[in-house]
Design a protein around this motif. Structure first.
Motif, short mmCIF file in Angstrom:
data_model
loop_
_atom_site.label_atom_id
_atom_site.label_comp_id
_atom_site.label_asym_id
_atom_site.label_seq_id
_atom_site.Cartn_x
_atom_site.Cartn_y
_atom_site.Cartn_z
N LEU A 221 -72.76 69.84 72.32
CA LEU A 221 -73.01 71.22 71.91
C LEU A 221 -73.96 71.30 70.72
O LEU A 221 -74.43 72.39 70.38
N GLU A 222 -74.21 70.16 70.09
CA GLU A 222 -75.14 70.06 68.96
C GLU A 222 -74.74 70.92 67.77
O GLU A 222 -75.57 71.53 67.09
N TRP A 223 -73.43 70.96 67.51
CA TRP A 223 -72.94 71.62 66.31
C TRP A 223 -73.17 70.68 65.13
O TRP A 223 -73.14 69.46 65.25
N GLU A 224 -73.39 71.26 63.95
CA GLU A 224 -73.51 70.47 62.74
C GLU A 224 -72.14 69.89 62.36
O GLU A 224 -71.10 70.50 62.63
N THR A 225 -72.16 68.73 61.71
CA THR A 225 -70.92 68.06 61.33
C THR A 225 -70.02 68.95 60.49
O THR A 225 -68.79 68.94 60.65
N LYS A 226 -70.60 69.74 59.60
CA LYS A 226 -69.80 70.58 58.72
C LYS A 226 -69.11 71.73 59.48
O LYS A 226 -68.22 72.38 58.93
N GLN A 227 -69.50 71.96 60.73
CA GLN A 227 -68.83 72.98 61.54
C GLN A 227 -67.61 72.42 62.28
O GLN A 227 -66.86 73.18 62.87
#
Length: 242
Positions: A221-227
């Motif tokens: 999904l290519e979410w950022e790690t902080k999400q």
């Protein structure tokens, strides 16, 4: 009692008394810990307790005597913390939850960690099994109002689920077998498209599910790690996962 245990009790750990024990569902107990020391704790929603439930039992290693549990509810003014402990396993924690009694003394210390309530997002997805339910309830109550919330909470038996402290059922429950990663990912694909604005996902419980879903959100999904907030509570191949 060993010298190290004596030091833990006298210097490091706080003391509380069990003042309430209630069966919430087929395999979950609510246990209330009360003490004056709790009135002085600046509790951060999402924090846990390190509890010395095996102190005094000479047949256990020191590591086995300490367990970490989520705090389901807290009341600084009245000086109590509530836990919701599942008893499926045969481990020391499950045995203690089944056998403890009103008036018993427990030794504890708060543990902040990183799996805390974050109110900075617009929409949230909560994913977890029964072991994570009370922790996710606590976080959900402390992310602020007017937030979009979706959830995938699962267990092999729906009768084990219990309501939040106010009697509500704010999450969606699913009857799924252990380690249902494929089924959860399929449900996630349906759900994430409905989330709006800044998004956060909380994933907790079975370590296998946590690892697989973290990989899916980050790489597929290519979410950022902080999400992506992840907290493994247990592993079938380990005892006492922290």
């Amino acid at each position: 009692m060993s010298f190290i245990e004596t030091i833990l009790k006298a210097v490091i750990l706080d003391e509380a008394t069990i003042t309430e024990k209630v069966l919430l569902s087929d395999n979950v107990f609510k246990i209330r810990l009360q003490s004056d020391s709790i009135r002085n704790i600046d509790f951060i929603p999402g924090s846990s307790l390190r509890m010395g439930i095996g102190i005094g039992k000479e047949d256990l290693s020191l590591k086995s005597k300490m367990r970490t549990y989520s705090v389901w509810d807290s009341n600084k003014q009245e000086g109590y913390l509530d836990l919701a402990i599942a008893t499926h396993s045969r481990g020391i924690g499950a045995v203690w939850a089944r056998d403890c009694r009103l008036g018993d003394t427990i030794y504890f210390k708060t543990k902040k960690g990183n799996f805390l309530a974050d109110d900075s997002a617009d929409s949230y997805l909560f994913i977890g099994d029964l072991s994570a339910l009370s922790h996710l309830y606590m976080i959900n109550r402390n992310i602020g109002v007017n937030k979009q919330v979706a959830s995938i909470i699962y267990n092999s038996n729906k009768s084990d689920f219990f309501p939040d402290v106010d009697g509500s059922f704010p999450f969606d429950f699913y009857e799924l077998p252990e380690n249902p990663t494929a089924a959860i990912i399929a449900k996630v694909k349906e759900t994430v498209a409905t989330l709006k604005g800044k998004k956060l996902v909380y994933i907790a419980g079975d370590s296998r599910v946590c690892v697989a879903l973290h990989h899916f959100f980050k790489n597929e999904l290519e979410w950022e790690t902080k999400q992506i907030k992840t907290k493994p509570f247990w592993n079938p191949e380990k005892t006492g996962l922290e």
